[in-house]
Design a protein around this motif. Structure first.
Motif, mmCIF file in Angstrom:
data_model
loop_
_atom_site.group_PDB
_atom_site.id
_atom_site.type_symbol
_atom_site.label_atom_id
_atom_site.label_comp_id
_atom_site.label_asym_id
_atom_site.label_seq_id
_atom_site.Cartn_x
_atom_site.Cartn_y
_atom_site.Cartn_z
ATOM 1 N N ARG A 238 -20.184 -11.020 21.321
ATOM 2 C CA ARG A 238 -21.047 -11.786 22.225
ATOM 3 C C ARG A 238 -20.746 -13.281 22.113
ATOM 4 N NH1 ARG A 238 -27.333 -13.494 21.991
ATOM 5 N NH2 ARG A 238 -26.486 -14.536 20.181
ATOM 6 N N SER A 241 -17.710 -14.321 24.005
ATOM 7 C CA SER A 241 -17.606 -13.865 25.391
ATOM 8 C C SER A 241 -17.790 -15.005 26.398
ATOM 9 C CB SER A 241 -18.662 -12.787 25.673
ATOM 10 O OG SER A 241 -19.964 -13.354 25.697
ATOM 11 N N TRP A 244 -21.552 -15.459 27.345
ATOM 12 C CA TRP A 244 -22.414 -16.263 26.461
ATOM 13 C C TRP A 244 -22.082 -17.743 26.586
ATOM 14 C CZ3 TRP A 244 -26.698 -16.702 23.798
ATOM 15 C CH2 TRP A 244 -26.804 -17.676 22.799
#
Length: 265
Positions: A238, A241, A244
């Motif tokens: 996350r 990514s 994010w």
């Protein structure tokens, strides 16, 4: 079991380091006090609520291979390189107190012969011939049962690059002028030539242990030597990514920055 834990990251990947920070914070027992020391390769780190396209020169960052990393705390955008040391203090409530962690940093730097003081809510400053200069900025995050204080220490960062990747707020520039905005910061190497990341970490560790009257073995962290942190792979995925770091941006509000007189003259 000791109430202290000391983590040192051997990775310079901002996504890795922020994922480690997030996992430790989420899983630490409420009676734990944690110090995490780390640094990042060339990165722009933005606050939780910031819009990267508004804060950063994303095109130049891409062409120069500068990473963007969104942290989980508030505050503004900063450029970090290997001349900058990051620290994170974590504790459970009600003990969590950012004045304690600030004082540990001040004590650690004083052991290196550097007189630093807290200024305002977030900054640490040194006195120079030209007045106060900022050497550290901080941000904070709290949940109902714990909190953390993380920040930077400028050791020998390339300060000329700060302006390369950040879009300064035009209102601030009008008020203060470009030169004064840039000149408010300085490196510790200007005060103690030759000072480095390892020395600063050793001094902060000593101040941390002295404050709590306890010493623990440091735990080194790297992609080859992961800490026992359940859910780390998902947290790292996350943190690294696009969703994010970029997609989390608040809606564009350029038009809201200035009041328009609709239908006026």
């Amino acid at each position: 079991m000791s109430s202290l834990r000391l983590f040192i990251s051997d990775s310079c990947d901002p996504w890795f380091n922020l994922a480690v920070e997030e996992c430790i914070f989420r899983q630490m027992p409420a009676d734990q006090r944690v110090l995490f020391l780390w640094r990042n390769n060339d990165t722009v780190v933005i606050g939780l609520a910031q819009n990267p396209w508004k804060e950063c020169n994303t095109r130049k960052m891409e062409s120069d291979h500068i990473k963007l990393a969104r942290r989980s705390s508030g505050g503004g955008a900063v450029f970090q390189d290997m001349g900058n040391t990051n620290f994170t203090f974590m504790a459970g409530k009600p003990e969590y107190d950012k004045t304690v962690s600030t004082n540990i940093i001040l004590d650690g730097l004083s052991r290196l012969g550097i007189s630093v003081s807290a200024s305002g809510r977030n900054d640490l400053v040194v006195n120079s011939e030209d007045g106060e200069r900022k050497i550290s900025g901080s941000a904070y995050r709290e949940t109902k049962d714990r909190g953390f204080h993380h920040g930077t220490v400028l050791i020998n960062a390339d300060l000329s690059r700060l302006a390369d990747y950040l879009n300064p707020d035009p209102k601030k520039l009008q008020a203060k002028g470009i030169t004064s905005v840039r000149s408010r910061v300085t490196n510790l190497a200007e005060i103690v030539p030759g000072i480095d990341h390892e020395q600063v970490c050793e001094s902060i560790k000593a101040a941390f242990f002295d404050y709590y009257g306890e010493t623990v073995q440091e735990e080194r962290i790297s992609p080859d030597s992961l800490p026992d942190l359940p859910g780390f792979a998902e947290t790292f995925a996350r943190q690294s990514s696009w969703d994010w770091n970029f997609g989390n941006a608040p809606a564009f509000s350029h038009l809201l920055d200035t009041r328009f007189k609709w239908g006026g003259d």
